[in-house]
Design an enzyme around this catalytic site. Structure first.
Site, PDB file in Angstrom:
ATOM      1  N   GLY A 195       0.782  -1.236   0.000  1.00  0.00           N
ATOM      2  CA  GLY A 195       0.000   0.000   0.000  1.00  0.00           C
ATOM      3  C   GLY A 195       0.808   1.277   0.000  1.00  0.00           C
ATOM      4  O   GLY A 195       0.232   2.367  -0.025  1.00  0.00           O
ATOM      5  N   PRO A 248       4.868  -5.141  -0.606  1.00  0.00           N
ATOM      6  CA  PRO A 248       4.693  -3.980  -1.475  1.00  0.00           C
ATOM      7  C   PRO A 248       4.658  -4.359  -2.949  1.00  0.00           C
ATOM      8  O   PRO A 248       5.352  -5.278  -3.384  1.00  0.00           O
ATOM      9  CB  PRO A 248       5.946  -3.145  -1.181  1.00  0.00           C
ATOM     10  N   ARG A 254       3.313  -1.590  -5.803  1.00  0.00           N
ATOM     11  CA  ARG A 254       3.478  -0.339  -6.558  1.00  0.00           C
ATOM     12  C   ARG A 254       4.813   0.370  -6.326  1.00  0.00           C
ATOM     13  O   ARG A 254       5.464   0.795  -7.269  1.00  0.00           O
ATOM     14  CB  ARG A 254       2.337   0.600  -6.147  1.00  0.00           C
ATOM     15  N   ARG A 301      -5.965   2.870 -15.335  1.00  0.00           N
ATOM     16  CA  ARG A 301      -6.093   3.558 -14.046  1.00  0.00           C
ATOM     17  C   ARG A 301      -6.835   4.899 -14.126  1.00  0.00           C
ATOM     18  O   ARG A 301      -7.693   5.188 -13.289  1.00  0.00           O
ATOM     19  CB  ARG A 301      -4.725   3.745 -13.383  1.00  0.00           C
ATOM     20  N   CYS A 355     -13.280   2.595 -28.344  1.00  0.00           N
ATOM     21  CA  CYS A 355     -14.643   3.122 -28.496  1.00  0.00           C
ATOM     22  C   CYS A 355     -15.380   3.203 -27.166  1.00  0.00           C
ATOM     23  O   CYS A 355     -16.340   2.460 -26.918  1.00  0.00           O
ATOM     24  CB  CYS A 355     -15.400   2.243 -29.482  1.00  0.00           C
ATOM     25  N   GLU A 356     -14.915   4.057 -26.307  1.00  0.00           N
ATOM     26  CA  GLU A 356     -15.518   4.311 -24.999  1.00  0.00           C
ATOM     27  C   GLU A 356     -15.214   5.758 -24.655  1.00  0.00           C
ATOM     28  O   GLU A 356     -14.053   6.185 -24.794  1.00  0.00           O
ATOM     29  CB  GLU A 356     -14.844   3.462 -23.901  1.00  0.00           C
ATOM     30  N   TYR A 405       0.514  -1.695 -12.242  1.00  0.00           N
ATOM     31  CA  TYR A 405      -0.911  -1.766 -12.559  1.00  0.00           C
ATOM     32  C   TYR A 405      -1.214  -1.135 -13.923  1.00  0.00           C
ATOM     33  O   TYR A 405      -2.244  -0.493 -14.104  1.00  0.00           O
ATOM     34  CB  TYR A 405      -1.744  -1.108 -11.439  1.00  0.00           C
TER      35      TYR A 405
HETATM   36  N1  LLP Z   1      -1.073  -7.214  -0.574  1.00  0.00           N
HETATM   37  C1  LLP Z   1      -2.365  -7.382  -0.858  1.00  0.00           C
HETATM   38  C2  LLP Z   1      -3.135  -8.382  -0.114  1.00  0.00           C
HETATM   39  C3  LLP Z   1      -2.974  -6.626  -1.858  1.00  0.00           C
HETATM   40  O1  LLP Z   1      -4.265  -6.791  -2.113  1.00  0.00           O
HETATM   41  C4  LLP Z   1      -2.207  -5.675  -2.575  1.00  0.00           C
HETATM   42  C5  LLP Z   1      -2.809  -4.866  -3.633  1.00  0.00           C
HETATM   43  C6  LLP Z   1      -0.844  -5.535  -2.253  1.00  0.00           C
HETATM   44  C7  LLP Z   1      -0.317  -6.325  -1.239  1.00  0.00           C
HETATM   45  C8  LLP Z   1       0.063  -4.571  -2.955  1.00  0.00           C
HETATM   46  O2  LLP Z   1      -0.368  -3.268  -2.794  1.00  0.00           O
HETATM   47  P1  LLP Z   1       0.538  -2.033  -3.319  1.00  0.00           P
HETATM   48  O3  LLP Z   1       1.821  -2.019  -2.517  1.00  0.00           O
HETATM   49  O4  LLP Z   1       0.807  -2.252  -4.739  1.00  0.00           O
HETATM   50  O5  LLP Z   1      -0.311  -0.861  -3.067  1.00  0.00           O
HETATM   51  N2  LLP Z   1      -5.085  -1.649  -9.380  1.00  0.00           N
HETATM   52  C9  LLP Z   1      -4.985  -0.677  -8.306  1.00  0.00           C
HETATM   53  C10 LLP Z   1      -4.287  -1.232  -7.099  1.00  0.00           C
HETATM   54  C11 LLP Z   1      -4.939  -2.469  -6.562  1.00  0.00           C
HETATM   55  C12 LLP Z   1      -4.183  -3.036  -5.411  1.00  0.00           C
HETATM   56  C13 LLP Z   1      -4.705  -4.370  -5.065  1.00  0.00           C
HETATM   57  N3  LLP Z   1      -4.026  -4.983  -3.990  1.00  0.00           N
HETATM   58  C14 LLP Z   1      -4.293   0.557  -8.844  1.00  0.00           C
HETATM   59  O6  LLP Z   1      -3.945   0.593 -10.007  1.00  0.00           O
HETATM   60  O7  LLP Z   1      -4.138   1.523  -8.112  1.00  0.00           O
END
Ligand code: LLP
Length: 415
Positions: free
Chosen positions: A238, A277, A279, A315, A344-345, A373
């Site tokens: 996150g 992590p 992102r 996104r 086409c959206e 992502y």
């Molecule tokens: N752990 C779990 C259980 C998760 O569900 C996620 C992300 C992560 C770790 C990694 O999170 P990060 O560090 O990447 O924030 N498609 C969306 C993001 C969806 C995240 C889903 N879960 C976007 O493009 O912002």
């Protein structure tokens, strides 16, 4: 060096993006190996050095070249599907380097993961626990489990990427987690090794993480007073990145990460801590390279139409996400326009109402923060083939790390 203008032309680690576009075509994702390595090093310095286990959430970008790079840096991997398990296996991750998260896992997925002897499952519901108990019994194994707790904490991010509020589908209430941890005898083929939380994504304030850590400190101390002991706490992922300035150095984010690591070490010192992590490791290591197809006006609204689309980067359409827009040559006057793709959206936009450089037909446009992502959420809507991924290596050579999908392959699936 990363993404920088040299003689007013945008380069990635010294490589002219005009040459990359000429060689591989557009749209294409371009990644900097230098930044990927640097990001992994920062996470290692901040977290691994403080005793955390770090598993890359491969949903952010599952390219095997990137996975291998992180594997060689000693990171584990967080998976959520059979496909991700198979990709992890393909890249040579060993069972103990893999954990399986996600709100719903099929019997086949559970069986495969048990067979592969993964480190642990993050379990989110009673039905999943019961199913895993049955499958582990069937396999004559004992499965290691971290229960996913939903702490009802607001991560202060976009509602679509909030996961730790009680109205979200993720995790279990503290009462339910406590119930399972005090009734472990009902699941003889499960080893209850700890708790997992993931409250949301693209979190840029430390406070939600502090709230989570403080919550867990209290929750675990209550459990301990009832005689419940375990070793592992996984704080999830996150950690947010700077979408406004994707070319900013990750060192700017380091104090934010350090403050979270320090707080967790202080308050949860008796536990083996984990993070997952996604992102932060990849987002700003990548860009989407597109070419301008043309400009048009509808009334007083100006549109720049590019060959990249929501199929390459969903996104902005899905979360109203901001991705910065750059011209290849940085000597342009600016104006306000929408950047849209050919799909086409009406929602097929990469930027809306944005002050951007003026682009002429056939010029290159660069969309920032496309390492996370983006390709992993790509689609073939309108029968657009998946775009290629190119890595700019440390010594300035380019490498095609995913080919552009061929039309033959797309059509062959229908036969
Ligand atoms: N752990 C779990 C259980 C998760 O569900 C996620 C992300 C992560 C770790 C990694 O999170 P990060 O560090 O990447 O924030 N498609 C969306 C993001 C969806 C995240 C889903 N879960 C976007 O493009 O912002």
């Amino acid at each position: 060096m990363a993404f920088t203008y040299i003689d007013k032309r945008l380069h990635c680690d010294g490589v002219d993006l005009h040459d990359v576009a000429g060689k591989y075509g557009t749209p294409a994702y371009i990644y900097s190996e230098q930044i990927l390595r640097r990001n992994a090093d920062v996470l290692k310095n901040v977290f691994v050095e403080r005793g955390f286990k770090v598993s890359y959430a491969m949903k952010a970008n599952a390219n095997p070249t990137i996975l291998n790079l992180f594997k060689n840096k000693g990171l584990g991997v967080d998976i959520v599907s059979e496909g991700e398990l198979r990709m992890a296996e393909h890249c040579g991750f060993k069972g103990p380097e893999i954990n399986f998260a996600g709100v719903g896992k099929s019997i086949k997925e559970l069986d495969l993961a048990l067979e592969f002897k993964i480190d642990h499952f993050n379990v989110e519901s009673r039905f999943e626990l019961e199913q895993l108990e049955e499958r582990a019994k069937n396999a004559g194994k004992k499965a290691s489990v971290l229960l996913r707790l939903n702490p009802d904490i607001d991560p202060q991010t976009h509602p679509h990427i909030s996961t730790g509020l009680k109205q979200n589908k993720f995790g279990m209430s503290p009462e339910k987690v406590r119930h399972f941890l005090t009734h472990t005898e009902m699941y003889p083929h499960i080893r209850f090794d700890g708790i997992h939380c993931h409250i949301g994504s693209q979190i840029v304030q430390p406070q939600p993480f502090y709230d989570l850590i403080d919550y867990l400190e209290e929750f675990t101390s209550t459990l301990r007073s009832e005689g419940v002991e375990f070793k592992h706490i996984d704080l999830g992922g996150g950690f947010g990145v700077n979408y406004n300035d994707p070319f900013e150095d990750i060192l700017e984010t380091t104090p934010f990460l350090e403050s979270i690591a320090e707080r967790a070490k202080e308050k949860l010192r008796d536990y083996q801590l984990h993070i997952q992590p996604g992102r932060v490791l990849v987002a700003n290591a990548g860009i989407l390279l597109t070419r301008v197809l043309g400009n048009k006006e509808n009334g007083d609204h100006h549109f720049v139409i590019v060959d990249g689309a929501t199929t390459d980067l969903i996104r902005p359409a899905l979360y109203d996400a901001y991705h910065s827009v750059y011209s290849y040559q940085n000597d342009r006057p600016t104006h306000v326009a929408d950047v849209v793709g050919p799909v086409c959206e009406s929602s097929d936009a990469l930027a809306r109402n944005r002050e951007i450089p003026e682009f002429a037909k056939d010029e290159l446009m660069i969309i920032g923060s496309a390492g996370a992502y983006a390709s992993s959420m790509g689609s073939t809507y309108n029968l657009r083939p998946l775009s290629p991924e190119i890595l700019v290596g440390i010594s300035g050579e380019t490498q095609l790390i995913r080919d552009r999908q061929s039309f033959d392959e797309m059509i062959s699936l229908y036969q």
